[in-house]
Motif scaffolding. Sequence first.
Motif, PDB file in Angstrom:
ATOM      1  N   GLY A 179      -5.957  27.371  53.975  1.00  0.00           N
ATOM      2  CA  GLY A 179      -5.999  27.264  55.427  1.00  0.00           C
ATOM      3  C   GLY A 179      -7.095  28.044  56.102  1.00  0.00           C
ATOM      4  N   ASP A 180      -8.058  28.590  55.356  1.00  0.00           N
ATOM      5  CA  ASP A 180      -9.161  29.319  55.986  1.00  0.00           C
ATOM      6  C   ASP A 180     -10.112  28.351  56.688  1.00  0.00           C
ATOM      7  OD1 ASP A 180      -8.175  31.688  55.080  1.00  0.00           O
ATOM      8  OD2 ASP A 180      -9.539  31.863  53.377  1.00  0.00           O
ATOM      9  N   ARG A 181     -10.592  28.756  57.862  1.00  0.00           N
ATOM     10  CA  ARG A 181     -11.583  27.992  58.610  1.00  0.00           C
ATOM     11  C   ARG A 181     -12.538  28.995  59.242  1.00  0.00           C
ATOM     12  NH1 ARG A 181      -9.199  25.023  55.875  1.00  0.00           N
ATOM     13  NH2 ARG A 181      -8.169  23.052  56.395  1.00  0.00           N
ATOM     14  N   ILE A 182     -13.473  29.510  58.465  1.00  0.00           N
ATOM     15  CA  ILE A 182     -14.329  30.625  58.879  1.00  0.00           C
ATOM     16  C   ILE A 182     -15.555  30.094  59.618  1.00  0.00           C
ATOM     17  CG2 ILE A 182     -15.590  32.648  58.074  1.00  0.00           C
ATOM     18  CD1 ILE A 182     -13.830  32.653  55.595  1.00  0.00           C
ATOM     19  N   ALA A 183     -15.877  30.748  60.719  1.00  0.00           N
ATOM     20  CA  ALA A 183     -17.049  30.368  61.515  1.00  0.00           C
ATOM     21  C   ALA A 183     -17.636  31.619  62.143  1.00  0.00           C
ATOM     22  CB  ALA A 183     -16.662  29.355  62.594  1.00  0.00           C
ATOM     23  N   GLY A 184     -18.874  31.505  62.626  1.00  0.00           N
ATOM     24  CA  GLY A 184     -19.513  32.614  63.306  1.00  0.00           C
ATOM     25  C   GLY A 184     -18.904  32.844  64.682  1.00  0.00           C
ATOM     26  N   ILE A 215     -17.376  23.047  53.074  1.00  0.00           N
ATOM     27  CA  ILE A 215     -18.077  22.745  54.313  1.00  0.00           C
ATOM     28  C   ILE A 215     -19.489  23.270  54.125  1.00  0.00           C
ATOM     29  CG2 ILE A 215     -18.081  23.078  56.791  1.00  0.00           C
ATOM     30  CD1 ILE A 215     -15.114  23.646  56.629  1.00  0.00           C
ATOM     31  N   THR A 216     -20.411  22.402  53.859  1.00  0.00           N
ATOM     32  CA  THR A 216     -21.725  22.824  53.388  1.00  0.00           C
ATOM     33  C   THR A 216     -22.797  22.798  54.472  1.00  0.00           C
ATOM     34  OG1 THR A 216     -22.185  20.539  52.725  1.00  0.00           O
ATOM     35  CG2 THR A 216     -21.232  21.995  51.072  1.00  0.00           C
ATOM     36  N   ASP A 217     -22.423  22.572  55.724  1.00  0.00           N
ATOM     37  CA  ASP A 217     -23.433  22.472  56.755  1.00  0.00           C
ATOM     38  C   ASP A 217     -23.602  23.777  57.527  1.00  0.00           C
ATOM     39  OD1 ASP A 217     -20.938  22.364  57.869  1.00  0.00           O
ATOM     40  OD2 ASP A 217     -21.508  20.990  59.487  1.00  0.00           O
ATOM     41  N   GLY A 218     -23.121  24.883  56.968  1.00  0.00           N
ATOM     42  CA  GLY A 218     -23.210  26.143  57.697  1.00  0.00           C
ATOM     43  C   GLY A 218     -23.806  27.238  56.848  1.00  0.00           C
ATOM     44  N   ILE A 219     -23.574  28.464  57.285  1.00  0.00           N
ATOM     45  CA  ILE A 219     -24.095  29.609  56.566  1.00  0.00           C
ATOM     46  C   ILE A 219     -23.146  29.962  55.428  1.00  0.00           C
ATOM     47  CG2 ILE A 219     -25.303  30.490  58.574  1.00  0.00           C
ATOM     48  CD1 ILE A 219     -23.015  32.268  59.173  1.00  0.00           C
ATOM     49  N   ASP A 223     -24.905  27.302  69.133  1.00  0.00           N
ATOM     50  CA  ASP A 223     -25.632  27.765  67.957  1.00  0.00           C
ATOM     51  C   ASP A 223     -24.755  28.472  66.926  1.00  0.00           C
ATOM     52  OD1 ASP A 223     -25.130  29.823  69.670  1.00  0.00           O
ATOM     53  OD2 ASP A 223     -27.001  30.904  69.239  1.00  0.00           O
ATOM     54  N   VAL A 224     -23.450  28.582  67.196  1.00  0.00           N
ATOM     55  CA  VAL A 224     -22.532  29.182  66.223  1.00  0.00           C
ATOM     56  C   VAL A 224     -22.265  28.188  65.102  1.00  0.00           C
ATOM     57  CG1 VAL A 224     -20.162  29.975  65.856  1.00  0.00           C
ATOM     58  CG2 VAL A 224     -21.441  30.757  67.849  1.00  0.00           C
ATOM     59  N   LYS A 225     -22.413  28.631  63.861  1.00  0.00           N
ATOM     60  CA  LYS A 225     -22.274  27.751  62.706  1.00  0.00           C
ATOM     61  C   LYS A 225     -20.996  28.041  61.929  1.00  0.00           C
ATOM     62  CE  LYS A 225     -27.275  27.242  62.021  1.00  0.00           C
ATOM     63  NZ  LYS A 225     -28.397  27.389  61.047  1.00  0.00           N
ATOM     64  N   ARG A 226     -20.556  27.020  61.235  1.00  0.00           N
ATOM     65  CA  ARG A 226     -19.429  27.191  60.331  1.00  0.00           C
ATOM     66  C   ARG A 226     -19.896  27.801  59.019  1.00  0.00           C
ATOM     67  NH1 ARG A 226     -16.873  21.333  60.021  1.00  0.00           N
ATOM     68  NH2 ARG A 226     -19.087  20.846  59.745  1.00  0.00           N
ATOM     69  N   VAL A 227     -18.961  28.363  58.273  1.00  0.00           N
ATOM     70  CA  VAL A 227     -19.263  29.018  57.006  1.00  0.00           C
ATOM     71  C   VAL A 227     -18.856  28.097  55.864  1.00  0.00           C
ATOM     72  CG1 VAL A 227     -18.659  30.978  55.513  1.00  0.00           C
ATOM     73  CG2 VAL A 227     -19.021  31.326  57.965  1.00  0.00           C
ATOM     74  N   GLY A 228     -19.707  28.007  54.846  1.00  0.00           N
ATOM     75  CA  GLY A 228     -19.366  27.225  53.671  1.00  0.00           C
ATOM     76  C   GLY A 228     -18.166  27.805  52.954  1.00  0.00           C
ATOM     77  N   LEU A 229     -17.172  26.990  52.672  1.00  0.00           N
ATOM     78  CA  LEU A 229     -15.919  27.435  52.068  1.00  0.00           C
ATOM     79  C   LEU A 229     -15.763  26.850  50.672  1.00  0.00           C
ATOM     80  CD1 LEU A 229     -13.541  26.887  55.128  1.00  0.00           C
ATOM     81  CD2 LEU A 229     -14.759  28.969  54.485  1.00  0.00           C
ATOM     82  N   ASN A 230     -15.124  27.621  49.795  1.00  0.00           N
ATOM     83  CA  ASN A 230     -14.790  27.069  48.492  1.00  0.00           C
ATOM     84  C   ASN A 230     -13.465  26.320  48.561  1.00  0.00           C
ATOM     85  OD1 ASN A 230     -12.569  28.946  47.993  1.00  0.00           O
ATOM     86  ND2 ASN A 230     -14.142  30.500  47.616  1.00  0.00           N
ATOM     87  N   LEU A 231     -13.120  25.667  47.475  1.00  0.00           N
ATOM     88  CA  LEU A 231     -11.921  24.822  47.461  1.00  0.00           C
ATOM     89  C   LEU A 231     -10.660  25.623  47.740  1.00  0.00           C
ATOM     90  CD1 LEU A 231     -10.717  22.034  46.977  1.00  0.00           C
ATOM     91  CD2 LEU A 231     -10.667  22.536  44.524  1.00  0.00           C
ATOM     92  N   GLY A 232     -10.564  26.807  47.154  1.00  0.00           N
ATOM     93  CA  GLY A 232      -9.381  27.628  47.364  1.00  0.00           C
ATOM     94  C   GLY A 232      -9.224  28.068  48.806  1.00  0.00           C
ATOM     95  N   GLU A 233     -10.334  28.413  49.463  1.00  0.00           N
ATOM     96  CA  GLU A 233     -10.263  28.817  50.869  1.00  0.00           C
ATOM     97  C   GLU A 233      -9.754  27.678  51.742  1.00  0.00           C
ATOM     98  OE1 GLU A 233     -13.697  32.101  51.716  1.00  0.00           O
ATOM     99  OE2 GLU A 233     -14.388  30.119  51.090  1.00  0.00           O
TER     100      GLU A 233
END
Length: 625
Positions: free
Chosen positions: A80-85, A17-21, A66-76
Amino acid sequence: MLWLTVAACGLLAFSGITDGITMPGSGKSYADGEVIPLMVNKVSSDSTQLPYAYYDLEFVCPPSPDVKRVGLNLGEILRGDRIAGSDYNIVMGQDIECAQLCDVEVEAAGIERASALIRNSYVVEWILDNLPGATSYESMDKTRKYYAAGFKLGSYENDVAYINNHVTMIIRYRPDESTPGQNLIVAFEVYPKSVRTTGQCPKKLDNAKPLALDPTQEKMRIPYSYSVYFKEDRDIKYSNRWDLYFLNSSDSNNIHWLAIINSLIIASFLTAVVAIIMLRTLSRDIQSYNQEGHGENDKDLPEDISGWKLVHGDVFRPPAHKGVLASLIGTGVQMFVMAFSILFIAGLGLLSPSYRGGFLSIALFLFAFAGVFSGYFSAQLYKSFKGDRWVKNALRTAMLVPGILLGYVVVLNFFSWSQSSSSAIPFGTLLALIGMWLLILVPLVVLGSSLGFRRPAVEPPTRIKQIPRQIPPTPWYMNLKFAIFIGGLISFAVVLIELLFILKSVWQDKTGYYYMYGFLGLTFCILMVTVVEISIVTTYFQLCAEDYNWWWRSFLVGTGSAFWIFGYSIWYYFTKLNLSGFVSGLLFFSYSLIGCVVYGLCTGTVSFLAAYSFVHRIYMAVKTD
């Protein structure tokens, strides 16, 4: 190879997910007054295999625009990780006695879902400075403190669910000695509590009544609040801040060493058996065979010649379904290269728990790039079988096992989608996995096959007869099923203890981390030695029984422990786990089956290659006309 590297980098970026921090790798230092971002991830439970993204829950505070999603790698993503601010306002050095986050109006469906998640003991996962929010515990003797990642979503007592709507966060820090004025975060503790309020932030939490969820109500207001306290702690070194998450498992070191000793005893016994066969029996047989006169036909052999020496004209006869066997062996080599490489990397300490999803991400890319080994060994074996359609063999090697496994994962993904779980692989990530398969793995397998087919094949040391020799009846203990049963049992005994820790870490204790990669690597090496020795012993006895169909048998005997592991997984499910729901059970058995297939291909290939080398070695030593 340049386009392969570009394709790999592109697919890795596309899968995230490349549209976040971006999450920091190992934390950073903070000055007083600097904002510390708190990330929210997911909720998960040991009672189900269905995690959910935190912001997908109807009963929590929704994020501001204004809360952004976090860029995740393939393993994350795959785990099932879905990290966000988040909207929690945490400033370095500033304590907050109590602050109101939001009030949420929850419909009846949301109340029911919250009750169900609390009833199934779901745990919330937050992240601050790349440290998971932890629940603090003390050891039985009250001398040590250790952490478990996550905190409870709520409590369930007397058929009533209470939601934890207030959290007290304790952030432990120490001054950064290398940078004056900066502080390093060394621990992040979260203490949740259920609090019933009248719309204002509770001042006295100790006397507050808990907030019960009533599924009979059509609507319910849930207020969320939080407290933040900073505590200086110089006892925890920044480089050792993850140790508290592992202290609960440190007492198991003695058990691991006992398991290693047990495995070494089994391997030593098999080594003695192999030494007797190789140094005494075989050497005597070869010496007496070469001293006697003999010809190519059985009637030319002396009457006292028997056993493995009689099948020299048939032992290298190509097996049935030779193309399938060559493809399976090629894929098995690929699995072995992946497993050995990832264990070597992990054993060196290069896979930190702060690198979430790193193990899975690296394993997948190692598997893809190991396709060149798969193609090479498959082509060499296929050519030794007198096969000439190397392109067909290469495509079968690239498509057979990887294609079936990927298709199986796609089917399972529909069940995760049906439950709205964050473990469901997003469509973009599925396309990335398919792209890795078709754009990286398949070309590398074809490349390896091309290289392998160009090289001369390994020629058999004896001439193959035109008419196959009749195989005499064999005793019951030489039956294939019995050999798989006994051979698998011995290998299973080698890995059993380590298997218990792995199963507990994956299925029972999601709040902990498996980190015993050194012990796992030792167990893997002992297992490979054991498989090699079992293969040599069973192949020798099979040839002594004048049965020359050793190709498939040697492979299947090596896979025997995979059947034992899957059987043990079934027992583990019914006796140790408390999973609820059809989908959770389906995912458990399906992923256990996938793991056993990967394991079986690896051990079966090692067993086959050991038998292949053994048979070539002994028949090279005899003289035939």
